[in-house]
Design a protein around this motif. Sequence first.
Motif, PDB file in Angstrom:
ATOM      1  N   PHE A 163      -7.047 -14.901 -23.499  1.00 57.34           N
ATOM      2  CA  PHE A 163      -6.464 -15.729 -24.555  1.00 57.34           C
ATOM      3  C   PHE A 163      -5.008 -15.936 -24.150  1.00 57.34           C
ATOM      4  CE2 PHE A 163      -9.972 -13.610 -26.871  1.00 57.34           C
ATOM      5  CZ  PHE A 163     -10.599 -14.730 -27.386  1.00 57.34           C
ATOM      6  N   GLY A 164      -4.741 -17.060 -23.473  1.00 61.51           N
ATOM      7  CA  GLY A 164      -3.446 -17.232 -22.849  1.00 61.51           C
ATOM      8  C   GLY A 164      -2.720 -18.493 -23.253  1.00 61.51           C
ATOM      9  N   ALA A 165      -1.616 -18.722 -22.571  1.00 58.16           N
ATOM     10  CA  ALA A 165      -0.805 -19.922 -22.817  1.00 58.16           C
ATOM     11  C   ALA A 165       0.013 -20.234 -21.581  1.00 58.16           C
ATOM     12  CB  ALA A 165       0.110 -19.720 -24.024  1.00 58.16           C
ATOM     13  N   ALA A 166       0.447 -21.495 -21.502  1.00 59.00           N
ATOM     14  CA  ALA A 166       1.355 -21.914 -20.437  1.00 59.00           C
ATOM     15  C   ALA A 166       2.745 -21.355 -20.709  1.00 59.00           C
ATOM     16  CB  ALA A 166       1.407 -23.436 -20.369  1.00 59.00           C
ATOM     17  N   ILE A 167       3.432 -20.982 -19.639  1.00 61.46           N
ATOM     18  CA  ILE A 167       4.812 -20.511 -19.755  1.00 61.46           C
ATOM     19  C   ILE A 167       5.751 -21.619 -19.301  1.00 61.46           C
ATOM     20  CG2 ILE A 167       6.523 -18.903 -18.851  1.00 61.46           C
ATOM     21  CD1 ILE A 167       4.484 -16.753 -18.831  1.00 61.46           C
TER      22      ILE A 167
ATOM     23  N   ASN B  59      14.405 -14.906 -26.497  1.00 61.08           N
ATOM     24  CA  ASN B  59      13.936 -13.654 -27.100  1.00 61.08           C
ATOM     25  C   ASN B  59      12.732 -13.905 -28.009  1.00 61.08           C
ATOM     26  OD1 ASN B  59      16.000 -12.295 -25.803  1.00 61.08           O
ATOM     27  ND2 ASN B  59      17.358 -12.279 -27.588  1.00 61.08           N
ATOM     28  N   GLN B  60      12.817 -14.959 -28.806  1.00 57.47           N
ATOM     29  CA  GLN B  60      11.717 -15.312 -29.702  1.00 57.47           C
ATOM     30  C   GLN B  60      10.481 -15.724 -28.898  1.00 57.47           C
ATOM     31  OE1 GLN B  60      11.485 -14.976 -32.908  1.00 57.47           O
ATOM     32  NE2 GLN B  60      13.321 -15.606 -34.005  1.00 57.47           N
ATOM     33  N   TYR B  61      10.710 -16.503 -27.862  1.00 54.68           N
ATOM     34  CA  TYR B  61       9.605 -16.997 -27.023  1.00 54.68           C
ATOM     35  C   TYR B  61       8.840 -15.825 -26.413  1.00 54.68           C
ATOM     36  CZ  TYR B  61       7.247 -20.118 -23.683  1.00 54.68           C
ATOM     37  OH  TYR B  61       6.309 -20.828 -22.967  1.00 54.68           O
ATOM     38  N   LYS B  62       9.565 -14.895 -25.822  1.00 58.70           N
ATOM     39  CA  LYS B  62       8.920 -13.739 -25.201  1.00 58.70           C
ATOM     40  C   LYS B  62       8.193 -12.881 -26.235  1.00 58.70           C
ATOM     41  CE  LYS B  62      12.100 -13.283 -21.258  1.00 58.70           C
ATOM     42  NZ  LYS B  62      13.146 -12.436 -20.632  1.00 58.70           N
ATOM     43  N   SER B  63       8.837 -12.651 -27.362  1.00 62.56           N
ATOM     44  CA  SER B  63       8.246 -11.822 -28.409  1.00 62.56           C
ATOM     45  C   SER B  63       6.957 -12.432 -28.946  1.00 62.56           C
ATOM     46  CB  SER B  63       9.255 -11.628 -29.543  1.00 62.56           C
ATOM     47  OG  SER B  63       8.668 -10.953 -30.633  1.00 62.56           O
ATOM     48  N   HIS B  64       6.992 -13.734 -29.246  1.00 59.16           N
ATOM     49  CA  HIS B  64       5.804 -14.388 -29.798  1.00 59.16           C
ATOM     50  C   HIS B  64       4.716 -14.557 -28.750  1.00 59.16           C
ATOM     51  CE1 HIS B  64       8.587 -15.324 -33.102  1.00 59.16           C
ATOM     52  NE2 HIS B  64       7.503 -15.453 -33.840  1.00 59.16           N
ATOM     53  N   PHE B  65       5.099 -14.717 -27.498  1.00 60.59           N
ATOM     54  CA  PHE B  65       4.083 -14.781 -26.444  1.00 60.59           C
ATOM     55  C   PHE B  65       3.309 -13.469 -26.384  1.00 60.59           C
ATOM     56  CE2 PHE B  65       1.973 -14.921 -22.466  1.00 60.59           C
ATOM     57  CZ  PHE B  65       1.849 -16.250 -22.116  1.00 60.59           C
ATOM     58  N   LEU B  66       4.031 -12.365 -26.329  1.00 63.15           N
ATOM     59  CA  LEU B  66       3.382 -11.059 -26.230  1.00 63.15           C
ATOM     60  C   LEU B  66       2.560 -10.738 -27.477  1.00 63.15           C
ATOM     61  CD1 LEU B  66       6.278  -9.000 -24.612  1.00 63.15           C
ATOM     62  CD2 LEU B  66       4.235  -9.925 -23.485  1.00 63.15           C
ATOM     63  N   LYS B  67       2.970 -11.261 -28.604  1.00 72.56           N
ATOM     64  CA  LYS B  67       2.233 -11.037 -29.850  1.00 72.56           C
ATOM     65  C   LYS B  67       0.886 -11.746 -29.848  1.00 72.56           C
ATOM     66  CE  LYS B  67       2.585 -11.852 -34.862  1.00 72.56           C
ATOM     67  NZ  LYS B  67       3.451 -12.378 -35.957  1.00 72.56           N
ATOM     68  N   ASN B  68       0.821 -12.883 -29.158  1.00 72.42           N
ATOM     69  CA  ASN B  68      -0.367 -13.744 -29.259  1.00 72.42           C
ATOM     70  C   ASN B  68      -1.263 -13.808 -28.030  1.00 72.42           C
ATOM     71  OD1 ASN B  68      -0.205 -15.378 -31.952  1.00 72.42           O
ATOM     72  ND2 ASN B  68       1.897 -15.379 -31.167  1.00 72.42           N
ATOM     73  N   PHE B  69      -0.715 -13.540 -26.842  1.00 70.99           N
ATOM     74  CA  PHE B  69      -1.449 -13.866 -25.617  1.00 70.99           C
ATOM     75  C   PHE B  69      -1.515 -12.695 -24.639  1.00 70.99           C
ATOM     76  CE2 PHE B  69       0.852 -17.748 -27.073  1.00 70.99           C
ATOM     77  CZ  PHE B  69      -0.250 -18.419 -27.575  1.00 70.99           C
ATOM     78  N   ASN B  70      -2.593 -12.681 -23.857  1.00 71.96           N
ATOM     79  CA  ASN B  70      -2.784 -11.628 -22.860  1.00 71.96           C
ATOM     80  C   ASN B  70      -2.824 -12.167 -21.436  1.00 71.96           C
ATOM     81  OD1 ASN B  70      -5.277 -12.880 -22.670  1.00 71.96           O
ATOM     82  ND2 ASN B  70      -6.492 -11.119 -23.302  1.00 71.96           N
TER      83      ASN B  70
ATOM     84  N   ASN C 215       5.138  -7.124 -17.927  1.00 71.20           N
ATOM     85  CA  ASN C 215       4.353  -7.008 -19.154  1.00 71.20           C
ATOM     86  C   ASN C 215       2.847  -7.012 -18.915  1.00 71.20           C
ATOM     87  OD1 ASN C 215       6.401  -7.182 -21.549  1.00 71.20           O
ATOM     88  ND2 ASN C 215       7.113  -8.686 -20.060  1.00 71.20           N
ATOM     89  N   ASP C 216       2.449  -6.838 -17.648  1.00 72.48           N
ATOM     90  CA  ASP C 216       1.033  -6.711 -17.286  1.00 72.48           C
ATOM     91  C   ASP C 216       0.219  -7.925 -17.757  1.00 72.48           C
ATOM     92  OD1 ASP C 216      -1.083  -5.416 -16.043  1.00 72.48           O
ATOM     93  OD2 ASP C 216      -1.669  -4.338 -17.855  1.00 72.48           O
ATOM     94  N   ILE C 217       0.793  -9.107 -17.542  1.00 74.21           N
ATOM     95  CA  ILE C 217       0.120 -10.353 -17.919  1.00 74.21           C
ATOM     96  C   ILE C 217      -0.367 -11.057 -16.664  1.00 74.21           C
ATOM     97  CG2 ILE C 217       0.420 -12.632 -18.973  1.00 74.21           C
ATOM     98  CD1 ILE C 217       2.653 -11.371 -20.678  1.00 74.21           C
ATOM     99  N   PRO C 218      -1.676 -11.240 -16.490  1.00 73.22           N
ATOM    100  CA  PRO C 218      -2.166 -11.989 -15.325  1.00 73.22           C
ATOM    101  C   PRO C 218      -1.716 -13.444 -15.395  1.00 73.22           C
ATOM    102  CG  PRO C 218      -3.955 -11.570 -16.879  1.00 73.22           C
ATOM    103  CD  PRO C 218      -2.771 -10.794 -17.368  1.00 73.22           C
ATOM    104  N   LEU C 219      -1.310 -13.990 -14.242  1.00 73.17           N
ATOM    105  CA  LEU C 219      -0.714 -15.325 -14.204  1.00 73.17           C
ATOM    106  C   LEU C 219      -1.469 -16.242 -13.249  1.00 73.17           C
ATOM    107  CD1 LEU C 219       1.744 -17.103 -15.111  1.00 73.17           C
ATOM    108  CD2 LEU C 219       2.931 -16.265 -13.065  1.00 73.17           C
ATOM    109  N   ARG C 220      -1.831 -17.427 -13.764  1.00 71.39           N
ATOM    110  CA  ARG C 220      -2.420 -18.486 -12.931  1.00 71.39           C
ATOM    111  C   ARG C 220      -1.286 -19.312 -12.309  1.00 71.39           C
ATOM    112  NH1 ARG C 220      -5.307 -22.690 -14.214  1.00 71.39           N
ATOM    113  NH2 ARG C 220      -7.077 -22.218 -12.866  1.00 71.39           N
ATOM    114  N   GLY C 221      -1.509 -19.768 -11.093  1.00 66.65           N
ATOM    115  CA  GLY C 221      -0.549 -20.653 -10.449  1.00 66.65           C
ATOM    116  C   GLY C 221      -1.005 -22.094 -10.539  1.00 66.65           C
ATOM    117  N   HIS C 222      -0.320 -22.884 -11.336  1.00 67.57           N
ATOM    118  CA  HIS C 222      -0.649 -24.298 -11.547  1.00 67.57           C
ATOM    119  C   HIS C 222       0.534 -25.131 -11.068  1.00 67.57           C
ATOM    120  CE1 HIS C 222      -2.176 -27.903 -13.604  1.00 67.57           C
ATOM    121  NE2 HIS C 222      -0.947 -28.091 -14.057  1.00 67.57           N
TER     122      HIS C 222
END
Length: 420
Positions: free
Chosen positions: A64-68, A83-94, A129-136
Motif C-alpha cells: 500500500f504505497g505512494a509516489a514520493i 516534516n508533515q509529508y514524511k509523517s503522513h507518508f509513514l502513517k499511511n504507506f509501506n 524507514n525500511d520502505i521498499p522503493l520502485r524506480g520509475h
Amino acid sequence: MINIHKISFILFSLVILICSCVQALGQNPPIDQAIAQHRKGKLIVKANPGDKVIVKQLSHEFWFGAAIANGLGSGKMSQEDLNQYKSHFLKNFNSAVTENALKWANMEREKGKVNHLTVEGILNWTEENDIPLRGHNLFWGIEKFVQPWIMELSDAELEATIKNRAISIARKYKGRFVEYDLNNEMIHGNYYEDRLGPDITAKMAKWVLEGDPEAQLYLNDYDILTGNRLADYLAQIRELLAQNVPIAGIGVQGHLHGSTFDRKELKRSLDSLAQFGLPIRITEFNMPGQRSKFHKDTQLAMSPEEEKQSAIELVDYYSICFAHPAVEGILMWGFWEGVNWIPASSLYTRDWQPKPAAHAYQKLVFDTWWTEKTGTTTTTEGQYSADAFYGKYQITVGGQTRIISHKKENGATTIDCSTP
C-alpha cells in the motif's frame, strides 16, 4: 463558523454507512471471500498449554504505497511541509515509487550533467524507514518527454548513450531499488524503438542486468485497466516474452478513469493480465482520475457529495485489486494537494487536513484488513491459531515478544514459543 473537522467526520460516517448497506445487499461477500482466500493464512503459535497469546499486526506484505515527490529528496520543500509529508507518508504507506526523480529527462536535462541528488535523498529516507522503493523510470520513449539533446544524437551515439545510462544507473543503485520500470508507456509511443529497431527494449534489459544482475524489470502503461488498450498491452507482453525479455512484473496505471470506474472492466483486465503468471502492481492510482473534470481544471474543488463519493470509489477500487491474487500492490500517484498532479485526488488538503478519502482508506487498510487478536493456547496441544493477513507481526506469549513475517508464499506460518 463551519467546523471542517465535524463535516469531514459526518461525511466519513456516511461513507461507512453506504458501504455497509452495499455489503448487506450481497454485493461485497464475493470480494470479501476472495480477500480472505488470497490475503490471509493460518498463523499458528505453539506454546505451553493455557498460555495467553497476543497477535499484533505491524505491517502488510501487500504494497500500500505512494509516489514520493522530488521535494522530499531535493530539499526544495519547506521544512514544515517536509516534516508533515514524511509523517503522513509513514502513517499511511509501506512502500513507495519515485514520481519524477529517476526519469532521464529529470536527471540529465543537459548532456553529461547528471543530477543524483534527488534520487539519493529519496533512497536515503526510504532506506532509513525500511520502505521498499520502485524506480520509475529508466527510459520513457514518449517523444515529448525525450530531451532535445538526445534527439540530436546519431543512431550509433543514441544506442551507446542508452547503454551507458542503463549500466551506470543499475550499477550505482545496485540492490537499492526493489524494481524498475524499464521503458515506460511503450504502447503509446517508443521513440527509441522508432530510431533503433524493435529489439532495443531487449537490449535495455540486457544492459540493466549487466549493471545489476538482480534488477527486477517491470513494464508500465496506461489505459489498460479501463480495457481501452488492454489487447494492445497483452500483445506487447507476448511479443517481449517471445524475445526473452526478462520481465519480472506488469505495471498498470490506475488513473485513466473519470470520477468513477468500471468495476467489471477492472476485474476483467486484471484477470487477462494474470495469464502470464507475473506479479501485477497498480503503479499510479488517482481517484478521481485523468478523465475527470478535476484533471481538466486542477483548481476545481470537490463538493461534500463528491468527496463522499470519491471515498466510496477508492474503497471499491482497492477492494477489487486486493481481492485479486495476481496483484501485489497499489501505489497512489500523490496523496497531498501540495504536490499532486490531480489535487482533488489527494488524501490530505493543502494545509494537511484529512479528507473523507483519507478516513476511508485508513479504515480499510488498518482496520478492515488488519489482524489483532488475543487468545489462549489449547490445554492439550498448547496451540493457538488465527486467520491473519500476510505481513509482519508482533507475537507475545508469556511476556516474551517476537517479530515474525507471515508470508503469502508460505500460506501458513508456525511459531514455536514453548518453553521447556
